[in-house]
Scaffold this motif. Sequence first.
Motif, short mmCIF file in Angstrom:
data_model
loop_
_atom_site.label_atom_id
_atom_site.label_comp_id
_atom_site.label_asym_id
_atom_site.label_seq_id
_atom_site.Cartn_x
_atom_site.Cartn_y
_atom_site.Cartn_z
N UNK A 1 0.85 -1.18 0.00
CA UNK A 1 0.00 0.00 0.00
C UNK A 1 0.89 1.23 0.00
N UNK A 2 0.57 2.19 -0.85
CA UNK A 2 1.28 3.46 -0.93
C UNK A 2 0.27 4.58 -0.83
N UNK A 3 0.49 5.52 0.08
CA UNK A 3 -0.49 6.59 0.25
C UNK A 3 0.17 7.95 0.21
N UNK A 4 -0.67 8.97 0.06
CA UNK A 4 -0.21 10.35 0.04
C UNK A 4 -0.25 10.91 1.47
N UNK A 5 -0.27 12.24 1.58
CA UNK A 5 -0.53 12.94 2.85
C UNK A 5 -1.67 13.91 2.59
N UNK A 6 -2.72 13.85 3.41
CA UNK A 6 -3.86 14.73 3.18
C UNK A 6 -4.01 15.71 4.33
N UNK A 7 -4.67 16.84 4.05
CA UNK A 7 -4.71 17.95 4.99
C UNK A 7 -6.11 18.54 5.10
N UNK A 8 -6.40 19.09 6.27
CA UNK A 8 -7.64 19.81 6.52
C UNK A 8 -7.28 21.14 7.19
N UNK A 9 -8.23 22.06 7.19
CA UNK A 9 -7.97 23.37 7.80
C UNK A 9 -8.36 23.33 9.28
N UNK A 10 -7.44 23.78 10.13
CA UNK A 10 -7.66 23.82 11.57
C UNK A 10 -8.02 25.26 11.94
N UNK A 11 -9.26 25.48 12.35
CA UNK A 11 -9.74 26.84 12.60
C UNK A 11 -8.98 27.51 13.75
N UNK A 12 -8.69 26.78 14.81
CA UNK A 12 -8.01 27.38 15.96
C UNK A 12 -6.58 27.77 15.63
N UNK A 13 -5.89 26.92 14.87
CA UNK A 13 -4.50 27.22 14.49
C UNK A 13 -4.42 28.15 13.30
N UNK A 14 -5.48 28.23 12.53
CA UNK A 14 -5.49 29.10 11.37
C UNK A 14 -4.61 28.62 10.23
N UNK A 15 -4.44 27.31 10.11
CA UNK A 15 -3.62 26.75 9.03
C UNK A 15 -4.00 25.29 8.83
N UNK A 16 -3.61 24.70 7.70
CA UNK A 16 -3.88 23.28 7.48
C UNK A 16 -3.06 22.41 8.42
N UNK A 17 -3.63 21.26 8.77
CA UNK A 17 -2.94 20.25 9.56
C UNK A 17 -3.17 18.89 8.91
N UNK A 18 -2.36 17.92 9.31
CA UNK A 18 -2.54 16.57 8.80
C UNK A 18 -3.92 16.05 9.17
N UNK A 19 -4.57 15.32 8.26
CA UNK A 19 -5.98 14.99 8.44
C UNK A 19 -6.24 13.58 8.96
N UNK A 20 -5.83 12.54 8.22
CA UNK A 20 -6.37 11.20 8.43
C UNK A 20 -5.65 10.44 9.54
N UNK A 21 -5.64 11.02 10.75
CA UNK A 21 -4.93 10.34 11.84
C UNK A 21 -5.75 9.22 12.46
N UNK A 22 -7.00 9.04 12.07
CA UNK A 22 -7.75 7.88 12.56
C UNK A 22 -7.19 6.59 11.94
N UNK A 23 -6.58 6.70 10.77
CA UNK A 23 -6.05 5.52 10.07
C UNK A 23 -4.53 5.46 10.15
N UNK A 24 -3.86 6.58 9.98
CA UNK A 24 -2.40 6.57 9.82
C UNK A 24 -1.70 6.23 11.14
N UNK A 25 -0.76 5.27 11.05
CA UNK A 25 0.07 4.86 12.18
C UNK A 25 1.52 4.77 11.72
N UNK A 26 2.45 5.24 12.55
CA UNK A 26 3.86 5.12 12.17
C UNK A 26 4.32 3.68 12.38
N UNK A 27 5.57 3.41 12.05
CA UNK A 27 6.04 2.04 12.08
C UNK A 27 6.14 1.50 13.50
N UNK A 28 6.01 2.36 14.50
CA UNK A 28 5.93 1.91 15.90
C UNK A 28 4.49 1.64 16.32
N UNK A 29 3.54 1.88 15.42
CA UNK A 29 2.14 1.66 15.74
C UNK A 29 1.46 2.85 16.39
#
Length: 504
Positions: A276-304
């Motif tokens: 599996x090969x995936x991109x990096x997707x982003x959403x706008x964070x209203x409190x920070x006023x900038x985009x942040x990484x989005x799909x953290x419900x699925x994405x896990x690093x190699x340490x889990x």
Amino acid sequence: MNKAQPPGLAQQLRRLPAPILLAVGIFVGFILSKVVSIPTSTTPIWRSGHTPAKSRVQSRHAFQAPTIDQRARVLDLLTTLTPHYTKECTRNAQPLYTAQALERYAPLVGHKTPSRTSWFDTLGLGTEQPLRRDAMYSEHKYFFAINLYNSFDVIPDLFATLFRVAAVLGYQNVFVSIYENGSTDQTKALLRIFDALTRSVGMRVTIRTSMRTRGAFNHRIEYLAEVRNAAFVPLHELRDAENEYFDTIIFMNDILPCVDDLLELIYQSRTNNAGITCAADYMYHEELGQPVFYDNWVARDINGTALENAPFESIFHHPDSSSRFQKHLPIQVQSCWNGIAVLDPAPFYSPPHVRFRMAHIMDGECSASECSLICNDYWEAGYGRILMVPRVKLAYDSKVWDIIHPQRRNLTAIRGYSKIGGLPDNPLTDPQDRSWFGPHDRLFIDEESEPLDFASGPDYVWCWGWDGAGDLDGPDVDPIWEMMPNRSRTDDAVQVRHHRELIL
């Protein structure tokens, strides 16, 4: 005297009672309808000769009439056939990036006689020199699967990108399967238009629509798994009816992609023989006023460990992964999806025949996302080579897309550079290329072309499940560290089983 002529057939018929005449008329009409039949089916016949199953939905639901703005938009699409938001992706690419991209993606070219003016030119990737002969033609087959819901705004960009990517890969090598359901905007109407346009350029496509939506008592993950599997139905139909197999699957959400985004994901998938090969997707964070990484419900690093909905420097907890991410280098991860995922189709064809599913909650499996579960299943099937490509930045709306793809500034006056966009020997000397959101035509560095050295998976993976007990659309139970199956924790899970390398 002449004898009286016997009455003709017409006169004899007139003498018959009206009920008998009506019965005769109905009988004659029935016979004629059987003898002279006019075909009315609009089911398309593919070039392979296979007739796909009809997918029309018999529904009494009334469709909402398009607005004046939507009508004007459709007219504009028909007259221009250009993307709406992503048309500037590579239009003004710096020449050095153009040369790099042309050489990098030449092995993906899937047509025998590329002309001197091709879709590469529309990407800003045109060339004056002929392509290498060993890269002229590829019979690698690509299956695009797309789920859509209320996607009127992004469909033009999706299809414009598909047209151009298919022209590079070879229309004969591409099949597009779209499953749309439950839309309340003009998504269905726009899909009918692009269905005809796609077929007009010779690209195989099947678009299936439905009025189905997730009911109040449907488990969200079970529903999403069924919707995603619906986009895969033609994959198995073509195998069963035509004995046609595909070498790569590209699963796309309703995102705004650039042409070279898809080409880079395919390039990395095949270079690394990745599961599996995936991109990096982003959403706008209203409190920070900038985009942040989005799909953290699925994405896990190699340490889990779960990735964070955070800016650039704070997404990864794993130090080496964070360092590579900030250099825009490919990273091995335990799981990800992130808008576009390129999959090795072998686990769909061979036992244990993976598919999207909900968790086996009764067996104690954590109720993770269907995309997390398919990553876990890939590990268990021996296809655990999963990676993220930070260079490919995806957005779901124009606001975020404009921020993460800024225009390249002329740095000559600012820093006294002799070249715009960095130095050939070290593109990272350009402050823009080192920034959080750099221009789309970021120069390639050597490390981006080096295959990853994949390690075995983690013993435990962070899971924040959704049991569906409440009204929430996201995680609703306490997170846990879930132990992974034995095979995913061995080197056997990252061995190459299906060779899909590029011809270099």
